[in-house]
Write an enzyme that holds these catalytic residues in place. Sequence first.
Site, short mmCIF file in Angstrom:
data_model
loop_
_atom_site.label_atom_id
_atom_site.label_comp_id
_atom_site.label_asym_id
_atom_site.label_seq_id
_atom_site.Cartn_x
_atom_site.Cartn_y
_atom_site.Cartn_z
N SER A 61 0.79 -1.24 0.00
CA SER A 61 0.00 0.00 0.00
C SER A 61 0.82 1.29 0.00
CB SER A 61 -0.95 0.02 1.20
OG SER A 61 -2.00 -0.90 1.01
N LYS A 64 0.01 3.79 -2.67
CA LYS A 64 -1.02 4.82 -2.55
C LYS A 64 -0.44 6.22 -2.38
CE LYS A 64 -4.18 1.36 -0.84
NZ LYS A 64 -4.55 0.54 0.32
N SER A 116 -6.15 3.11 4.39
CA SER A 116 -5.55 2.29 3.34
C SER A 116 -6.61 1.54 2.54
CB SER A 116 -4.54 1.29 3.93
OG SER A 116 -3.62 0.88 2.94
#
Length: 414
Positions: A61, A64, A116
């Site tokens: 993640s 992101k 997330s």
Amino acid sequence: MIVVAKKILSVIVIVWLCLGSIPYAWAGAPEISGEAAVLIDAGTGQVLYGKDEHKRMYPASTTKTLTALVALEHAKLTDLVTIGPNALQAGGTSIGLTEGEKIPLKDLLYALMLNSANDAGVAIAEHISGSVEKFAALSNQEAKKIGAKDTHFTNPHGMPDKNHYSTAYDLALIARQAMQNQEFRRIVSTVHYQVSRADPNAQKYLFNHNKLLWSKIYGYQGTTGVKTGYTVEAGQCVIASAQRDGRELIAVVLHSDGSNIWSDATKLLDYGFTNFHSRQVVKGGQVMANIPVKYGKSPNVDLVASRDFYYTFPLEGADDLQISVQPQKEVKAPVTRGQVLGSILLSQNGKQVGKVDLVARGNVAKDWIAYLTPSFWVVLPLLFLFWLRHRIRIYRLRQKRLARQRRYYGAYEE
């Protein structure tokens, strides 16, 4: 003045700073559990520590970070995003978005970076580019612009894909760029946030997964962001930034395990703040050279550094930084203030580490009299020669005509 200028033109200043070089692993450098790691100075971009920092790995993640940056640069926070069916199929962590739901982009970004949420990532991607695939292509273009050459993303959230990869170094570059966006900084430094949703039973409260921001056990003084990540394939990942005494550092750790992710990040940040400091080596606006201006109302123009330049040095050891001032030899008027007329090259151990433009300190107008004088002294003699030649030709023609007349009248008289 001209003699001084000529000396300045060829100057190469060697700044002996009683500071050390920047190796990747000093004695006393931290032992990192993660498979790959890097520490950079956010101000200078210099690598202060590296462990397989260019190895391509699953970023989970931390992906992101780029997704949020691209969204902030290509859309408005006030955009109302309509959730499509693909967001519901994202998998992994989510905030339970429903098809047809309308949520402001700002709230989706908070869901993306704090909670997330993978479904928020897909919704953002489709809103900006129309599809996940097109958004991935846009993200890869932006990554290359930043300098993240070993990064290739296929989705906006970081779910495992053999063609979805990055490196610790690239992620640090991406985070450095993202942290220059004030809205991004505001989002990733937020501990908790409440989104607006029509369904009273939908998840509204978000809590940042970055324990360095809030945890009494793992918290780190001065933390400013950025993003955590986890998948089985990627292991525990984190991009962490912290600021102290006017300096900001960015640490990246990939494929760590358990709570080691927090101790790894803390070790790196401590190492950077304890063993290094930044020093200004070029001051913006400082006169660095003076060059002649041809045909100018002023015979010379001062050249100044276009910006400040800082360099990060270790507190121990001794090394040098070479500063080479390379102005143009001469410039023709007119000169405009801020016009680039050279450069300052900074290098260490034979490797260029920075470049600063040399720009004109002020305007220099063209002196038309001075501009015409060289031509005048060339053309004037030529004009005189043409005039003289013309006069000689006329004189000779007259003489011939008089001679013919004398011969004619002399023959008539006989």
